[in-house]
Design an enzyme around this catalytic site. Structure first.
Site, PDB file in Angstrom:
ATOM      1  N   GLU A  42      18.721 -10.873  -0.585  1.00  0.00           N
ATOM      2  CA  GLU A  42      19.700 -10.338  -1.543  1.00  0.00           C
ATOM      3  C   GLU A  42      20.535  -9.330  -0.765  1.00  0.00           C
ATOM      4  OE1 GLU A  42      17.959  -8.406  -5.060  1.00  0.00           O
ATOM      5  OE2 GLU A  42      19.682  -7.057  -5.106  1.00  0.00           O
ATOM      6  N   ARG A  46      26.391  -2.707  -1.795  1.00  0.00           N
ATOM      7  CA  ARG A  46      26.420  -1.256  -1.600  1.00  0.00           C
ATOM      8  C   ARG A  46      27.138  -0.910  -0.306  1.00  0.00           C
ATOM      9  NH1 ARG A  46      20.187   0.005  -3.284  1.00  0.00           N
ATOM     10  NH2 ARG A  46      20.317  -1.629  -4.842  1.00  0.00           N
ATOM     11  N   THR A  70      23.507  -5.856  -6.240  1.00  0.00           N
ATOM     12  CA  THR A  70      24.312  -4.706  -6.663  1.00  0.00           C
ATOM     13  C   THR A  70      25.737  -5.149  -7.021  1.00  0.00           C
ATOM     14  OG1 THR A  70      23.042  -3.476  -4.989  1.00  0.00           O
ATOM     15  CG2 THR A  70      24.675  -2.235  -6.200  1.00  0.00           C
ATOM     16  N   LYS A 130      15.760  -9.746 -13.180  1.00  0.00           N
ATOM     17  CA  LYS A 130      15.354  -8.694 -12.249  1.00  0.00           C
ATOM     18  C   LYS A 130      14.791  -7.568 -13.123  1.00  0.00           C
ATOM     19  CE  LYS A 130      17.188  -5.436  -8.866  1.00  0.00           C
ATOM     20  NZ  LYS A 130      17.731  -5.421  -7.514  1.00  0.00           N
TER      21      LYS A 130
HETATM   22  C1  3PG Z   1      17.185  -2.672  -5.324  1.00  0.00           C
HETATM   23  O1  3PG Z   1      18.369  -2.516  -5.353  1.00  0.00           O
HETATM   24  O2  3PG Z   1      16.674  -3.723  -5.711  1.00  0.00           O
HETATM   25  C2  3PG Z   1      16.334  -1.523  -4.914  1.00  0.00           C
HETATM   26  O3  3PG Z   1      17.091  -0.417  -4.599  1.00  0.00           O
HETATM   27  C3  3PG Z   1      15.379  -1.793  -3.822  1.00  0.00           C
HETATM   28  O4  3PG Z   1      14.396  -0.885  -4.057  1.00  0.00           O
HETATM   29  P1  3PG Z   1      13.469  -0.353  -2.878  1.00  0.00           P
HETATM   30  O5  3PG Z   1      14.396   0.232  -1.857  1.00  0.00           O
HETATM   31  O6  3PG Z   1      12.600   0.682  -3.531  1.00  0.00           O
HETATM   32  O7  3PG Z   1      12.707  -1.528  -2.355  1.00  0.00           O
END
Ligand code: 3PG
Length: 214
Positions: A42, A46, A70, A130
């Site tokens: 994924e 960002r 995101t 999700k």
């Molecule tokens: C996401 O966007 O899915 C999370 O920020 C990932 O979370 P993590 O950095 O705690 O694994």
């Protein structure tokens, strides 16, 4: 569950990636993930250049499943699709974005944690959500509680998942796959630690396999 989602679920873990320098790192990262037995990613919007990262990862490993994360706007969905993204992940439940993806037959996993989110997802006929941010929202206990009124969903929890708690999640039949950034942290990517990334993937796959078979 569609074929692509089924494949993601078989892999069991989804690296959540933020690439600052896709030209330098995307191809190597894709190869490291595949090498480690995790041919899925994924790629989050960002970082600027997310679409470039998606394109370069698909070019390096054509069989890999690469999606966009995101995602906040329909323009980003268009950009991701044009780059070759095969699925969309949104941090929250945005009906406009869900409808937009469904019209394009592009799998979408919206971030859901509340009964209202789940209910909206139900109306769209979604099957996999999700669950974000997982640990901060109550973790597996909350996921199980949500499954009582909404047993039709499987979820991909993300947020606070690492090698230490991956197995606990993976054991539950409600879990389709677990997302996380722990195997693709910025220091690993910036340090070009491809072997270490592949090794973290291998460990993750092993943990999921044991959890599901045990
Ligand atoms: C996401 O966007 O899915 C999370 O920020 C990932 O979370 P993590 O950095 O705690 O694994």
């Amino acid at each position: 569950m569609d074929q692509l989602t089924q494949k993601i679920s078989e892999i069991g873990v989804v690296p959540v990636i933020k690439l600052n320098n896709p030209e330098r790192d995307a191809a190597n990262l894709a190869k490291a993930l595949c090498e480690g037995g995790v041919p899925v990613a994924e790629v989050t919007f960002r970082a600027a250049g997310a679409a470039t990262a998606i394109r370069l990862m698909k070019e390096a490993c054509p069989d890999m499943i690469v999606g966009a994360g995101t995602v906040l706007t329909t323009a980003q969905i268009d950009e991701a699709m044009a780059a070759g993204a095969q699925f969309i992940v949104t941090p929250g439940m945005d009906p406009e974005l869900v409808a937009y993806c469904q019209a394009k037959q592009l799998p979408i996993f919206p971030g859901c944690t509340t009964p209202t989110d789940y209910h909206t997802a139900y109306k769209f006929g979604l099957e996999v959500l999700k669950f974000f941010p997982a640990e901060q929202s109550g973790g597996l206990d909350k996921i199980k509680a949500m499954s009582a009124p909404f047993p039709m969903f499987k979820v991909m929890p993300t947020g606070g998942i690492g090698l230490k708690n991956l197995g606990t999640y993976a054991k539950s039949p409600i879990i389709a796959a677990c997302g996380g950034s722990y195997m693709v942290k910025a220091d690993l990517i910036d340090g070009q630690k491809w072997d270490e990334i592949a090794d973290l993937c291998r460990q993750s796959v092993e943990i999921v396999k044991e959890a599901r078979n045990g």
